[in-house]
Each structure stands twice: as structure tokens, then as C-alpha cells.
Motif scaffolding. Structure first.
Motif, short mmCIF file in Angstrom:
data_model
loop_
_atom_site.label_atom_id
_atom_site.label_comp_id
_atom_site.label_asym_id
_atom_site.label_seq_id
_atom_site.Cartn_x
_atom_site.Cartn_y
_atom_site.Cartn_z
N ALA A 30 0.85 -1.19 0.00
CA ALA A 30 0.00 0.00 0.00
C ALA A 30 0.89 1.24 0.00
O ALA A 30 1.94 1.25 0.64
CB ALA A 30 -0.89 0.01 1.24
N TYR A 31 0.53 2.25 -0.80
CA TYR A 31 1.27 3.51 -0.81
C TYR A 31 0.39 4.57 -0.17
O TYR A 31 -0.80 4.68 -0.51
CB TYR A 31 1.59 3.93 -2.25
CG TYR A 31 2.50 2.94 -2.96
CD1 TYR A 31 3.88 3.08 -2.87
CD2 TYR A 31 1.97 1.88 -3.69
CE1 TYR A 31 4.72 2.18 -3.51
CE2 TYR A 31 2.78 0.98 -4.32
CZ TYR A 31 4.18 1.12 -4.23
OH TYR A 31 4.99 0.24 -4.85
N ILE A 32 0.97 5.32 0.78
CA ILE A 32 0.21 6.40 1.41
C ILE A 32 1.07 7.66 1.36
O ILE A 32 2.28 7.57 1.12
CB ILE A 32 -0.20 6.05 2.86
CG1 ILE A 32 1.06 5.82 3.73
CG2 ILE A 32 -1.10 4.81 2.91
CD1 ILE A 32 0.75 5.64 5.20
N PRO A 33 0.51 8.85 1.55
CA PRO A 33 1.31 10.08 1.55
C PRO A 33 2.40 9.99 2.62
O PRO A 33 2.16 9.43 3.70
CB PRO A 33 0.30 11.18 1.87
CG PRO A 33 -1.01 10.62 1.46
CD PRO A 33 -0.93 9.16 1.74
N TYR A 34 3.58 10.57 2.32
CA TYR A 34 4.70 10.49 3.26
C TYR A 34 4.32 11.08 4.61
O TYR A 34 4.62 10.52 5.66
CB TYR A 34 5.93 11.23 2.70
CG TYR A 34 7.16 10.98 3.54
CD1 TYR A 34 7.88 9.80 3.40
CD2 TYR A 34 7.57 11.91 4.49
CE1 TYR A 34 8.97 9.55 4.19
CE2 TYR A 34 8.67 11.66 5.30
CZ TYR A 34 9.37 10.48 5.14
OH TYR A 34 10.45 10.22 5.94
N THR A 35 3.59 12.17 4.56
CA THR A 35 3.20 12.86 5.79
C THR A 35 2.26 12.00 6.62
O THR A 35 2.31 12.01 7.85
CB THR A 35 2.54 14.19 5.48
OG1 THR A 35 1.57 13.99 4.45
CG2 THR A 35 3.56 15.22 5.00
N SER A 36 1.42 11.21 5.95
CA SER A 36 0.51 10.32 6.68
C SER A 36 1.29 9.22 7.38
O SER A 36 0.96 8.81 8.48
CB SER A 36 -0.51 9.68 5.73
OG SER A 36 -1.17 10.66 5.00
N LEU A 37 2.34 8.74 6.68
CA LEU A 37 3.16 7.69 7.27
C LEU A 37 3.87 8.20 8.52
O LEU A 37 4.05 7.47 9.50
CB LEU A 37 4.18 7.17 6.25
CG LEU A 37 5.01 5.97 6.72
CD1 LEU A 37 4.13 4.73 6.83
CD2 LEU A 37 6.16 5.70 5.79
N MET A 38 4.27 9.53 8.48
CA MET A 38 4.91 10.13 9.64
C MET A 38 4.00 10.03 10.86
O MET A 38 4.44 9.79 11.98
CB MET A 38 5.25 11.59 9.37
CG MET A 38 6.53 11.77 8.57
SD MET A 38 6.62 13.39 7.80
CE MET A 38 6.42 14.47 9.19
N ARG A 39 2.70 10.19 10.63
CA ARG A 39 1.75 10.11 11.75
C ARG A 39 1.51 8.69 12.19
O ARG A 39 1.31 8.41 13.36
CB ARG A 39 0.40 10.72 11.32
CG ARG A 39 0.49 12.21 11.17
CD ARG A 39 -0.88 12.78 11.11
NE ARG A 39 -0.81 14.22 11.20
CZ ARG A 39 -1.87 15.01 11.15
NH1 ARG A 39 -3.08 14.47 11.02
NH2 ARG A 39 -1.74 16.30 11.25
N LEU A 40 1.53 7.79 11.20
CA LEU A 40 1.19 6.39 11.47
C LEU A 40 2.31 5.69 12.25
O LEU A 40 2.06 4.88 13.14
CB LEU A 40 0.94 5.65 10.15
CG LEU A 40 0.48 4.21 10.23
CD1 LEU A 40 -0.92 4.12 10.82
CD2 LEU A 40 0.51 3.55 8.86
N SER A 41 3.55 5.99 11.89
CA SER A 41 4.65 5.24 12.45
C SER A 41 5.65 6.15 13.13
O SER A 41 6.03 7.18 12.59
CB SER A 41 5.36 4.45 11.34
OG SER A 41 6.66 4.12 11.73
N SER A 42 6.09 5.71 14.31
CA SER A 42 7.06 6.53 15.02
C SER A 42 8.44 6.42 14.37
O SER A 42 9.32 7.22 14.62
CB SER A 42 7.13 6.07 16.48
OG SER A 42 7.42 4.69 16.51
N GLU A 43 8.61 5.38 13.51
CA GLU A 43 9.93 5.20 12.88
C GLU A 43 10.16 6.22 11.77
O GLU A 43 11.29 6.45 11.36
CB GLU A 43 10.04 3.79 12.25
CG GLU A 43 10.10 2.68 13.28
CD GLU A 43 9.75 1.34 12.64
OE1 GLU A 43 10.10 1.15 11.45
OE2 GLU A 43 9.10 0.52 13.32
#
Lengths: 223, 394
Positions: free
Chosen positions: B194-207
Motif C-alpha cells: 500500500a502507498y500512502i502520503p509520506y506525511t501520513s506515514l509520519m503520523r502512522l509510524s514513530s519510525e
């Protein structure tokens, strides 16, 4: 053509020495038919091995056609065997996997004779021993007498200077013995030099000259 | 020479079963060598073809130490303006659990920007890819691949469905074609992505933070210029420390692949080589038996004029012929075996064929084995004294 002077062959048995040949001196001319007679253990096989260049004397001089043999290496001896000597053995010594024709052909192959020439020589040799019909048979399909005739064909196919027979009739009945001896006499009549080794006086007497051997020493009979 | 070849063939044919058993060692050794090496190189060929199919048109940059000057989305946008550099897209990657109704599965989630689609040559089946506005607003949208759609949702016409990734709901806005040739497809066939916006991934994962540690770069004109430009930019940013980052290209990947497979080939080849040597010992053993059995024959041959050399040649020829015959049979069986394997695995789009250079090596190796292991028995035969040989066994 054969000149043995003081030839000795010594075997080491345990700590003692046994003289299979003790200072043997023998001269055989070209075209002679000589038989060497003696009981078993008399040294006659050793004599034949030395004359046939299968073995080398420990001392003494052996000249074959004027060539001293004892200086030769094994490969030179092999050359002399293949050019000058034809063997006929008591136990025929044919190669069982090869047909009569192939057995006779073998010495010619070792001499490097070309194929077509080999064919004519083999055919001649088989004709001479009256085996042309049996050329394609394996030794196991032949009788003892026939096998020995193949062996004779193999010995004469290279036209050697010397034919050596080591008890060639030892394994044969009297009728085939006569047949084989007939062939030897014929070969002698055609000018071949033949040395026959035997323990049978009757056979020995068919030769023109008889040499006795006992305990490694030679003596001429009726010389 | 021809005569001794004939004699050798005759003697081998005269003892067929024993000859076959003797050759079996060589046959198995040759088969092991040829089949294993052909399999490895066939598989390698298909993998490297796939890698090459990707085209070497992108650089992957990994930052290991940002020296207090982290690379952000803003930095990447600046760098895209530089000469020689085409597009740049960040790629954060995490592994997460995706849920849709009752189904749940592990999914590889990439956080990125719109440029990613072009750089990696992704092709959309339905919907759209991530847009700049998604990145700016860190919206919860996801673009998934076909495998994800079929495995997780159950059907492909799934735009507008809501999938939960690690507990956060994402709306599916695009469907990507499963790329048969992509690197992930090569190494992990049929993975869920799955591809999501980079900024969304920042929120999703602490890594994943605003400091981007991995991004891909495409070239404006050619790869070499892009690599030089990128290197100088990174050197400038990270105080001329070239240990702070790595730039890799597909070429390097291919090199790594080929070094792995060539090591594998050498390893398997030497194992197979050992079995060939064992086969050679089998030949030597039988030749020694043969020489003893035929002592009398050797004596006869010597008496009628065969020299040492001739006898040596005869027995050496026999062992070489045995070994070469075994080799030929082995090569033929390998060929047949590879054909069968090819048919069986034809669905994997891998093709296995006889590697001719391996066959040549096998043939050469068998020849050497025939000579080396035949030499001792043949020499033993040649050195026999004629009278001893003649009187052997009667």
C-alpha cells in the motif's frame, strides 16, 4: 644365428641359489630344426624364455643374429620379440575375446603394418595351417588342435627368423600331435629356424638335432 | 591409436554390466555438475533479466547520519531544481497489519510523494496515485496493488473502500497493476503493498519522521550525471563525509546478485566435482581388477611383441573411454532432466537449458579423471614382466 656362451640364470630360493641354467653354451644355425628335451624342472623353459627374449640371463653372452641381447632395455626386447621371434605355447595362449583372424593379426598390428597388407598376411598364414574356414571363430569354439594351429599362424605371420615352440603338443592327443608336428616339419622344409622344447622323446626325435637338458646343463645327443 | 581405441571399446562392450556400474559414478557426477550449475545459472538469468528489465534509471539514496541537517520534503523539492536531477521521491517503509472487515494481513506500507509513481514506473489500473495535496494535508488515502485488493478486500473494483492500517482508516483511491518485473515482485512474489502520503506515514509510524532517510532519484538526462550531481549535493550537506550516505544503482544490485550466484555456482560445482573424483576412483578400482584379471592376456601380448608403451596406451585408452562414455551419458541425461524440469516449472517463467561451458568443463574434467585414474593401473599392466604374466594363473 643363435649363440649362447656360458649363459647362467640363477633363482634365489629362500637363502640358497638354484641354477636354472648353468653356464650353457649352444650354437644354432639358420634353418636348423632343434629340439631341446629334458624333464620338468630341468631349466628348459628358462632356456626358451631367454632365447625368446622374454627373460634376460644373469651372466654369459647371448647373440641373436649377431646382436648381444643382455644390454637391451625392455622396450628394445619387445621390438626384437615382435620382429624376430614367433612363439607357440603349450597352452596355446590365444586371446579368447578375439577371433582366430584377429589373434593372428595382432602381431602385425604391433608391428604397425597397414590394414590391407595385414589382411593378405593373415590370410596366407591361416591358409598355411589350413584354418581359412575358421577365421571368424573365437578360440573357445575351436578344438585344441585348431587353437594350436591358430597359435602357429600367429607365430609365422610376421615371418620371424626364429619359431619357438614350448611343449606345443603337450596338451594335445596323439593324432593332433602328429598334425601339429607335420606343420612344424613343413615350416622347417620351407627354411624356417625352429626350436622345440619338449619332454617327449618321440617328438624330439622328429627334429634334425636334439639337445638334452638336465639340471641346467646341456648335452648334445648323437652329435 | 585407433587400434587401441577399438580394443578399448571391445573390452568395454565385452563386460557391459560392469562397465555400466563403473561409469555410473561418472554419470552421476556429471549430472550433478551440469544440472546444478545449469539450474543456478537459469535461475540467475531470469532474476537478472528481471532486474535489467527495470531499467537502470533510478538512484536509491540512503542517509545513515544526517549531521544535524536532516533531509526534509522541502529539501527534496529544492534538489529537484538542480541540474542533472529529474524527480525525487521519499520512500519510508514500514510493515503493518491491514484489516478489512473480517480479513487481516501483513502489508508493506510505503510513505511517499506523487513523484514516486513516475520514478518507479508504476502503472495504475483504477483511480489515481497520491497527489501533492494529499501530502500537504496528510490525508488518509491509500493506493494499493492488485494482490492487496484480491487478498484483503476480495475484489479489485474497490475504490472508496476503507482499509484499516495499524488501526487507522485509509480510503482506497487507486489500484496499481501488480508489476511482474518489479524488484519486490522478483524477491517476494505476490506481496501486499500500500502507498500512502509520506506525511501520513509520519503520523502512522514513530519510525518515520520529517527527516527522510531513504529516497529515490531519477535522472534528468543520464544516470552518471545524476549520480555526480546527487553526490555533490549530499557531500555539501553532510560536511564532505561520504560515510553519511550511500547511493546505489541497479547496476550495483546486479553486481551483488551476480557475485552471490557465481559463489553459489562455484560451491555447487565443487561439490559435484568431488562426486566426479569419487567416480574416478571407481574407475581406477575396476581398472586395477581388470589388469589383474587380464594378466595372462598382457603376457601374451607382450610375448608377441607389444611394448610397454602399447600396453600402457591400451589400458589408459580403456579408462579414458570409460570415463568419456560416462560423461556423454551423463550430459545426455542432464539434458533430458533439464528439459523435464523446464516443463515442470514453465509456470515460473524460468527456462533451464544445458550450459555449454559447463558441459565443456565436465568433458574436460572427465578426460583428466580418465587419464589420472587410469595411469596407475595402466602403468601396473605395462610394467609386468612378460614371463610372470604368461604363467599367471596357469
Amino acid at each position: 644365428m643363435i649363440d649362447l656362451k656360458n649363459v647362467s640364470r640363477v633363482y634365489q630360493v629362500g637363502s640358497g641359489k638354484v641354477y636354472a641354467l648353468n653356464k650353457v653354451t649352444l650354437h644354432i644355425d639358420e634353418g636348423e630344426f632343434v629340439s631341446v628335451i629334458g624333464p620338468s624342472g630341468s631349466g628348459k623353459s628358462t632356456l626358451m624364455n631367454i632365447i625368446g627374449c622374454l627373460d634376460i640371463a644373469d651372466s654369459g653372452i647371448y647373440l641373436l643374429d649377431g646382436i648381444p641381447i643382455e644390454d637391451y632395455s625392455e622396450s628394445e626386447l619387445a621390438k626384437i620379440r615382435k620382429r624376430k621371434i614367433g612363439f607357440v605355447f603349450q597352452s596355446f595362449n590365444l586371446i579368447n575375446k578375439l577371433t582366430a583372424m584377429e589373434n593372428v593379426e595382432l602381431p602385425l598390428i604391433y608391428q604397425g603394418v597397414g590394414k590391407s597388407e595385414r589382411k593378405t598376411h593373415v590370410a596366407e598364414a591361416l591358409e598355411r595351417v589350413n584354418l581359412t574356414k575358421w577365421a571368424d571363430h573365437l578360440p573357445t569354439e575351436l578344438s585344441g588342435g585348431q587353437q594350436q594351429r591358430v597359435a602357429i599362424a600367429r607365430a609365422i605371420v610376421t615371418r620371424p627368423s626364429l619359431i619357438l615352440g614350448d611343449e606345443p603338443t603337450g596338451n594335445l592327443d596323439s593324432k593332433t600331435t602328429d598334425e601339429i608336428m607335420g606343420i612344424f616339419r613343413e615350416l622347417h622344409d620351407q627354411g624356417n629356424t625352429i626350436i622345440l622344447i619338449t619332454h617327449d622323446r618321440e617328438i624330439a626325435e622328429q627334429a634334425s638335432r636334439i639337445v638334452n637338458i638336465r639340471d641346467g646343463k646341456l648335452s648334445e645327443v648323437g652329435a | 591409436m585407433i587400434q587401441s581405441l577399438k580394443m578399448a571399446l571391445k573390452s568395454i562392450a565385452g563386460n557391459k554390466f560392469r562397465s555400466f556400474l563403473t561409469m555410473l559414478g561418472i554419470i552421476i557426477g556429471v549430472m550433478a555438475l551440469v544440472i546444478l550449475v545449469s539450474l543456478v545459472s537459469g535461475a540467475t538469468g531470469s532474476v537478472t533479466d528481471s532486474i535489467a528489465g527495470l531499467g537502470s534509471n533510478l538512484l536509491t539514496v540512503t542517509v545513515s547520519d544526517d549531521k544535524g541537517a536532516p533531509v526534509t520534503l522541502h529539501t527534496l523539492n529544492e534538489w529537484m531544481e538542480e541540474d542533472g536531477i529529474g524527480l525525487i521521491a521519499p520512500s519510508g517503509e514500514i510493515s503493518a497489519t491491514a484489516r478489512y472487515e473480517g480479513n487481516s494481513d501483513t502489508v508493506t506500507v510505503y510513505g511517499t510523494t506523487p513523484a514516486y509513481e513516475t520514478i518507479n514506473g508504476l502503472s495504475l489500473l483504477l483511480g489515481r496515485f497520491i497527489k501533492s495535496s494529499d501530502v500537504d494535508n496528510h490525508t488518509n488515502v491509500a493506493v494499493i496493488n492488485e494482490t492487496a485488493a484480491t487478498e484483503l478486500i476480495g475484489y479489485t473494483d474497490c475504490l472508496g473502500e476503507e482499509v484499516s492500517i495499524d488501526g487507522v482508516k485509509y480510503t482506497v483511491v487507486g489500484l496499481l497493476e501488480d508489476d511482474e518485473d518489479s524488484l519486490t515482485a522478483v524477491f517476494g512474489r505476490g506481496s501486499i503493498v500500500a502507498y500512502i502520503p509520506y506525511t501520513s506515514l509520519m503520523r502512522l509510524s514513530s519510525e518515520t519522521s520529517s527527516a527522510i532517510t531513504s529516497f529515490s532519484v531519477s535522472a534528468e538526462t543520464d544516470m552518471a550525471t545524476a549520480e555526480t550531481a546527487m553526490t555533490s549535493l549530499l557531500m555539501e550537506r553532510f560536511d564532505q563525509d561520504d560515510d553519511a550516505f550511500t547511493i546505489s544503482t541497479r547496476d550495483e544490485l546486479e553486481d551483488a546478485m551476480s557475485s552471490v550466484t557465481s559463489n553459489l555456482t562455484i560451491l555447487l560445482g565443487s561439490i559435484a566435482g568431488i562426486s566426479l573424483v569419487v567416480g574416478g576412483i571407481g574407475i581406477m578400482n575396476i581398472m586395477l581388477v581388470t589388469v589383474t584379471e587380464r594378466t595372462r592376456e598382457i603376457g601374451i601380448r607382450k610375448a608377441i611383441g607389444a611394448s610397454r608403451r602399447v600396453i600402457l596406451q591400451q589400458f589408459l585408452m580403456e579408462s579414458v573411454v570409460l570415463s568419456m562414455l560416462g560423461c556423454l551419458i551423463g550430459v545426455f541425461l542432464s539434458w533430458a532432466m533439464l528439459r523435464i524440469i523446464s516443463v515442470v516449472v514453465s509456470s515460473l517463467s524460468m527456462s533451464f537449458s544445458l550450459e555449454w561451458n559447463v558441459v565443456l568443463i565436465a568433458v574436460g574434467f572427465c578426460f583428466v579423471i580418465g587419464i589420472v585414474f587410469g595411469l596407475y593401473p595402466a602403468n601396473k599392466a605395462a610394467k609386468m614382466a612378460p614371463i610372470d604374466a604368461l604363467h599367471y594363473g596357469g
